[in-house]
Write a protein that holds these residues in place. Sequence first.
Motif, PDB file in Angstrom:
ATOM      1  N   ILE A  30       0.882  -1.165   0.000  1.00 33.94           N
ATOM      2  CA  ILE A  30       0.000   0.000   0.000  1.00 33.94           C
ATOM      3  C   ILE A  30       0.922   1.219   0.000  1.00 33.94           C
ATOM      4  O   ILE A  30       1.747   1.363   0.895  1.00 33.94           O
ATOM      5  CB  ILE A  30      -0.930   0.014   1.224  1.00 33.94           C
ATOM      6  CG1 ILE A  30      -1.937  -1.141   1.117  1.00 33.94           C
ATOM      7  CG2 ILE A  30      -1.670   1.350   1.323  1.00 33.94           C
ATOM      8  CD1 ILE A  30      -2.901  -1.238   2.267  1.00 33.94           C
ATOM      9  N   PRO A  31       0.845   2.056  -1.027  1.00 32.20           N
ATOM     10  CA  PRO A  31       1.796   3.161  -1.137  1.00 32.20           C
ATOM     11  C   PRO A  31       1.657   4.156   0.020  1.00 32.20           C
ATOM     12  O   PRO A  31       0.548   4.409   0.509  1.00 32.20           O
ATOM     13  CB  PRO A  31       1.410   3.846  -2.451  1.00 32.20           C
ATOM     14  CG  PRO A  31       0.451   2.956  -3.129  1.00 32.20           C
ATOM     15  CD  PRO A  31      -0.144   2.056  -2.107  1.00 32.20           C
ATOM     16  N   THR A  32       2.777   4.722   0.443  1.00 30.91           N
ATOM     17  CA  THR A  32       2.762   5.806   1.422  1.00 30.91           C
ATOM     18  C   THR A  32       2.768   7.130   0.667  1.00 30.91           C
ATOM     19  O   THR A  32       2.841   7.159  -0.564  1.00 30.91           O
ATOM     20  CB  THR A  32       4.014   5.758   2.320  1.00 30.91           C
ATOM     21  OG1 THR A  32       5.144   6.146   1.529  1.00 30.91           O
ATOM     22  CG2 THR A  32       4.256   4.357   2.883  1.00 30.91           C
ATOM     23  N   SER A  33       2.753   8.217   1.428  1.00 27.72           N
ATOM     24  CA  SER A  33       2.816   9.543   0.804  1.00 27.72           C
ATOM     25  C   SER A  33       4.130   9.728   0.049  1.00 27.72           C
ATOM     26  O   SER A  33       4.212  10.533  -0.864  1.00 27.72           O
ATOM     27  CB  SER A  33       2.671  10.630   1.874  1.00 27.72           C
ATOM     28  OG  SER A  33       3.524  10.365   2.969  1.00 27.72           O
ATOM     29  N   TRP A  34       5.161   8.981   0.443  1.00 27.43           N
ATOM     30  CA  TRP A  34       6.479   9.165  -0.156  1.00 27.43           C
ATOM     31  C   TRP A  34       6.521   8.690  -1.609  1.00 27.43           C
ATOM     32  O   TRP A  34       7.021   9.386  -2.482  1.00 27.43           O
ATOM     33  CB  TRP A  34       7.532   8.429   0.689  1.00 27.43           C
ATOM     34  CG  TRP A  34       8.929   8.610   0.166  1.00 27.43           C
ATOM     35  CD1 TRP A  34       9.774   7.661  -0.291  1.00 27.43           C
ATOM     36  CD2 TRP A  34       9.655   9.850   0.053  1.00 27.43           C
ATOM     37  NE1 TRP A  34      10.962   8.208  -0.686  1.00 27.43           N
ATOM     38  CE2 TRP A  34      10.919   9.552  -0.486  1.00 27.43           C
ATOM     39  CE3 TRP A  34       9.344  11.191   0.346  1.00 27.43           C
ATOM     40  CZ2 TRP A  34      11.893  10.532  -0.739  1.00 27.43           C
ATOM     41  CZ3 TRP A  34      10.303  12.167   0.086  1.00 27.43           C
ATOM     42  CH2 TRP A  34      11.561  11.826  -0.435  1.00 27.43           C
TER      43      TRP A  34
ATOM     44  N   THR B 149       3.812   7.825  -3.492  1.00 26.94           N
ATOM     45  CA  THR B 149       2.617   8.144  -4.286  1.00 26.94           C
ATOM     46  C   THR B 149       2.877   9.343  -5.196  1.00 26.94           C
ATOM     47  O   THR B 149       3.397  10.359  -4.748  1.00 26.94           O
ATOM     48  CB  THR B 149       1.431   8.442  -3.351  1.00 26.94           C
ATOM     49  OG1 THR B 149       1.138   7.251  -2.619  1.00 26.94           O
ATOM     50  CG2 THR B 149       0.196   8.865  -4.130  1.00 26.94           C
TER      51      THR B 149
ATOM     52  N   ARG C 163       6.014  14.673   2.764  1.00 22.61           N
ATOM     53  CA  ARG C 163       5.739  13.313   2.262  1.00 22.61           C
ATOM     54  C   ARG C 163       6.600  12.280   2.979  1.00 22.61           C
ATOM     55  O   ARG C 163       6.132  11.194   3.300  1.00 22.61           O
ATOM     56  CB  ARG C 163       5.955  13.257   0.737  1.00 22.61           C
ATOM     57  CG  ARG C 163       4.823  13.925  -0.040  1.00 22.61           C
ATOM     58  CD  ARG C 163       4.997  13.810  -1.549  1.00 22.61           C
ATOM     59  NE  ARG C 163       3.862  14.378  -2.252  1.00 22.61           N
ATOM     60  CZ  ARG C 163       2.762  13.692  -2.618  1.00 22.61           C
ATOM     61  NH1 ARG C 163       2.660  12.405  -2.355  1.00 22.61           N
ATOM     62  NH2 ARG C 163       1.765  14.298  -3.238  1.00 22.61           N
TER      63      ARG C 163
ATOM     64  N   ALA D 194       5.215   9.411   6.082  1.00 21.38           N
ATOM     65  CA  ALA D 194       5.173   8.118   5.390  1.00 21.38           C
ATOM     66  C   ALA D 194       4.840   6.945   6.308  1.00 21.38           C
ATOM     67  O   ALA D 194       4.631   5.828   5.831  1.00 21.38           O
ATOM     68  CB  ALA D 194       6.487   7.861   4.645  1.00 21.38           C
TER      69      ALA D 194
ATOM     70  N   LEU E 251      -0.675   5.383   6.618  1.00 19.92           N
ATOM     71  CA  LEU E 251      -1.299   5.015   5.341  1.00 19.92           C
ATOM     72  C   LEU E 251      -2.702   5.584   5.222  1.00 19.92           C
ATOM     73  O   LEU E 251      -3.452   5.637   6.202  1.00 19.92           O
ATOM     74  CB  LEU E 251      -1.375   3.490   5.200  1.00 19.92           C
ATOM     75  CG  LEU E 251      -0.044   2.730   5.161  1.00 19.92           C
ATOM     76  CD1 LEU E 251      -0.305   1.229   5.076  1.00 19.92           C
ATOM     77  CD2 LEU E 251       0.816   3.191   3.992  1.00 19.92           C
TER      78      LEU E 251
ATOM     79  N   ARG F 153      -5.983   5.077   2.391  1.00 20.80           N
ATOM     80  CA  ARG F 153      -6.446   4.339   1.209  1.00 20.80           C
ATOM     81  C   ARG F 153      -7.343   5.187   0.322  1.00 20.80           C
ATOM     82  O   ARG F 153      -7.705   4.755  -0.761  1.00 20.80           O
ATOM     83  CB  ARG F 153      -7.209   3.072   1.642  1.00 20.80           C
ATOM     84  CG  ARG F 153      -6.347   2.031   2.308  1.00 20.80           C
ATOM     85  CD  ARG F 153      -5.386   1.376   1.340  1.00 20.80           C
ATOM     86  NE  ARG F 153      -6.051   0.400   0.476  1.00 20.80           N
ATOM     87  CZ  ARG F 153      -5.684   0.177  -0.784  1.00 20.80           C
ATOM     88  NH1 ARG F 153      -4.730   0.884  -1.333  1.00 20.80           N
ATOM     89  NH2 ARG F 153      -6.304  -0.746  -1.483  1.00 20.80           N
TER      90      ARG F 153
ATOM     91  N   TYR G 264      -3.105  11.064  -0.737  1.00 23.57           N
ATOM     92  CA  TYR G 264      -2.203  11.944   0.030  1.00 23.57           C
ATOM     93  C   TYR G 264      -2.086  13.373  -0.473  1.00 23.57           C
ATOM     94  O   TYR G 264      -1.629  14.252   0.261  1.00 23.57           O
ATOM     95  CB  TYR G 264      -0.784  11.342   0.116  1.00 23.57           C
ATOM     96  CG  TYR G 264      -0.743   9.939   0.676  1.00 23.57           C
ATOM     97  CD1 TYR G 264      -0.899   9.695   2.040  1.00 23.57           C
ATOM     98  CD2 TYR G 264      -0.575   8.832  -0.168  1.00 23.57           C
ATOM     99  CE1 TYR G 264      -0.863   8.406   2.555  1.00 23.57           C
ATOM    100  CE2 TYR G 264      -0.539   7.545   0.332  1.00 23.57           C
ATOM    101  CZ  TYR G 264      -0.686   7.330   1.692  1.00 23.57           C
ATOM    102  OH  TYR G 264      -0.667   6.046   2.190  1.00 23.57           O
TER     103      TYR G 264
END
Lengths: 806, 164
Positions: free
Chosen positions: A730-734, A736, B129, B133, B136, B138, B142
């Motif tokens: 599941i991607p993080t803000s980093w 994405t 970001r 990190a 999360l 969904r 973000y």
Amino acid sequence: MNDQSNTPEDRSTRLKGMGCSRKRVEDVRFTQGKGNYVDDIRMDGMLFGDFVRSPYAHARVVSIDSAAAMKVPGVLAVITAKELEPLGLHWMPTLAGDKQMVLADGKVLFQGQEVAFVVATDRYAASDGVAAVEVEYDELPVVVDPFKALEPDAPVLREDLAGQTTGAHGPRRHHNHIFTWEVGDKEATEAVLAGADVVAEEMVYYHRTHPSPLETCGCVASMDKVNGKLTVWGTFQAPHAVRTVASLISGIAEHNIRIISPDIGGGFGNKVGVYPGYICAIVASIVTGKPVKWVESRMDNLMATAFARDYWMKGRIAATKAGKITGLWCHTTADHGGFDACADPSKFPAGFMNICTGSYDIPVAYLAVDGVYTNKAPGGVAYRCSFRVTEAAYFIERMIEVLAIRLGMDAAELRRINFIRKDQFPYQSALGWEYDSGDYHTAWDKALKAVGYDALRAEQAQRLADFKAGKTRRLIGIGLAHFTEIVGAGPVKNCDILGLGMFDSCEIRIHPTGSAIARLGTISQGQGHATTFAQIIASEIGIPADDITLEEGDTDTAPYGLGTYGSRSTPVAGAATAMAARKIRAKAQMIAAYLLEVHDDDVEFDVDRFAVKGAPERFKTMKEIAFAAYNQAIPGLEPGLEAVSYYDPPNMTYPFGAYICVMEIDVDTGEHEIRMFYALDDCGTRINPMIIEGQVHGGATEGYAIAMGQEIAYDEMGNHKTATLMDFFIPTSWETPHYTTDHTVTPSPHHPIGAKGVGESPNVGSVPAFSNAVHDAFRPFGLVHSHMPHDHWRVWKIARDLGLHG
Amino acid sequence: MSKMHITLTVNGTAVEGLAEPRTLLIHFLRETLRITGPHIGCETSHCGACTIDMNGKSVKSCTVFVGQAQGAEITTVEGLVNADGSLGVIQENFREHHGLQCGFCTPGMITRAHRFLQENPAPTEAEVRFGMAGNLCRCTGYQNIVKAILASAAQLNAAKEAAE
């Protein structure tokens, strides 16, 4: 009261109706931690249930010994299939016409399958009890490959179906075969393929993945033995359907069941199905007389509740030398796991996979889908998707790219010459759909211009030259996708779930002081229904959105509806909302005419009032009209001001979009960097642009995950290899990407306000855009197709296999 | 199992309760103290829905035993509202910039942002970001969360300057 100083524009702005980026009313409670999710519910004496799960993918259950577990402090009951059998609840019907074990009945069919349900005073005691239950298994041969499952000597998975040569969707030709579904003209398609200038062929696999909302599935079941009423709070995307199903399988009268969906922490299709946990919690509550909570862990969620995709799509696409597509053929092998628990309308065992001709004018096509049992978890739900549209869109958008390679053409141009033209709508597709509206060329040209497509191609060519000259190790890929969705199921005449027609509903009550409450048959899981549906009402009847309360999810109060999934809330319940509002407006017109002492036809609606035609200074505001509805005896009219609408849409809606991804790929590490992601969506009339944009960001991020790393993987023994968030991407803000959103507006001609739905478009459209970017980067080196997910390792392997590592 | 006597300060109020030593802090907060803002999304420290502020650090309360929090100063999302009950700066910016959808990650996200902006009061977008990190989401992708945090930083800094 007669505020004539206000211009219609001022009055309209105050309503916060359709088209404005109204801030969400939900956020005040969510931002301070005052949401009410299932796990937040606590009741006096509430117990907690947890599952003993199978460590094996295929095994006989020889014995279950719960004696030790019953001695664990706090454990009150251990429920197995033996206890459920007398109630007829050891198996349950699935939404796809199959049946599924609630608790292991003699054998298990996938790792993580529910074997016994331990009920205890709290979650820790329940967990201790689970550890103390002793189960003896006898391992059986495992089959995880759907093609091997269909071999003659493959192990028999579903012994309960022995001798049944016909299933819910026609003949079964093998003991692990579920159905064959055929659409289109096979003979004509094969004739076109045989005589075509060019035929491109590819096996396109859309791997198994999982919706994995941040809140897992769960419920609190409470049987009140005094009044005989069962209440269940749960993570239900379709509360009314759950009530009906619960009544049919439990024998409890439907009026004695109340289903409540409280705040839901994301659904994405995962919360459409009925899971063993719900049934066991209900039974446990009936047995113990106390409320019982079941909330799954993340591992439970990834292992056992509904997965998505897992379609092996073999395609052949025919074209002339000039690139005009002449036919499309597809055979899909659908891996359903141990039970067919797909959530599709009954008549569509492979959902709307027959939208796989996409945005293109393809004269003839044929699709066949074979459903297969394997030793994997059941599901096949629509993960942010309208019933397999994601699979269909990925398939056609990959086939277009493969064809472009065969023809040596630019893929943007190939799309352009094959798009259905604006003047062809309503368009009858070769696989049976009537596309309501579209303007693909306009959207496509706008998208290509916005990203500077020609300049990008020039830059890409220069980079390739530099790569070949040894000046760089990074390639550029330009990923194109043009998708057409089919959402808003659907017309009752061909869409039902377990016999329940897929209409939806809205009930509006105007209070005497001019504020209102509206209730719908849908349920928000983050889409912001309380904000946007109030905007529809505000525009339709002229009451400020801020004066409208919106409620969903309680079957005792909300009108019956089929719930929220398949992007159907706006197309169906949104239409019901507009229609109910129009009924109120019609009555308001009569009241206004009476109050103004003119004929009904002599007043007209003006933003928030009815005014006398030609004399706008003579008017009654909706507030005045509402009060009059409750305090004036108006001849020929009942008191009150409320309406309900049950809306059966005449057709689905067909949102579309053009997505473009620009990606840099490091040939030596397989790492990627998304340099640009441009998403143009046409969802028809736009109700709240801020929310639409948010939906696009979120859906595209899910698509990014799916295309670039997310998968549910099993080894050959059927061991689940991705059961935690360490392994399931599941991607993080980093990582994405940043998104640029854009739009065109082509209203749906049959929807009361022209809206089409948008929630799922970005998942449908972004996966092919990301995947095509990877392929495009390696196209000059001969790559035609490579399966997702394109994680670093797999991309590194592509480069290695193409000999790019020197 | 014998129980421990736990005392904590949560959102400025001294609280106490009994718990088995193995009890996770998130369960103690949610089930004993009925502070249900922090959520449980994974129980393995990956998702950050349970993020709280403990003794001046962001902590995932699903991987802390309650005994390890003995005597701690804890802030949860409930403690970030203004004294008059209105939304705090970060909460308000999440609303303003549509930084949430289903709301399930939001309490952890906002509580982490609250600490992050003290660690780095004037972050770049990339720093936001990176600093966020561990949480999360969904729903939102973000983008608007980052926007909300950058807007919060600007406002908090402007307020600080005005006060000085």
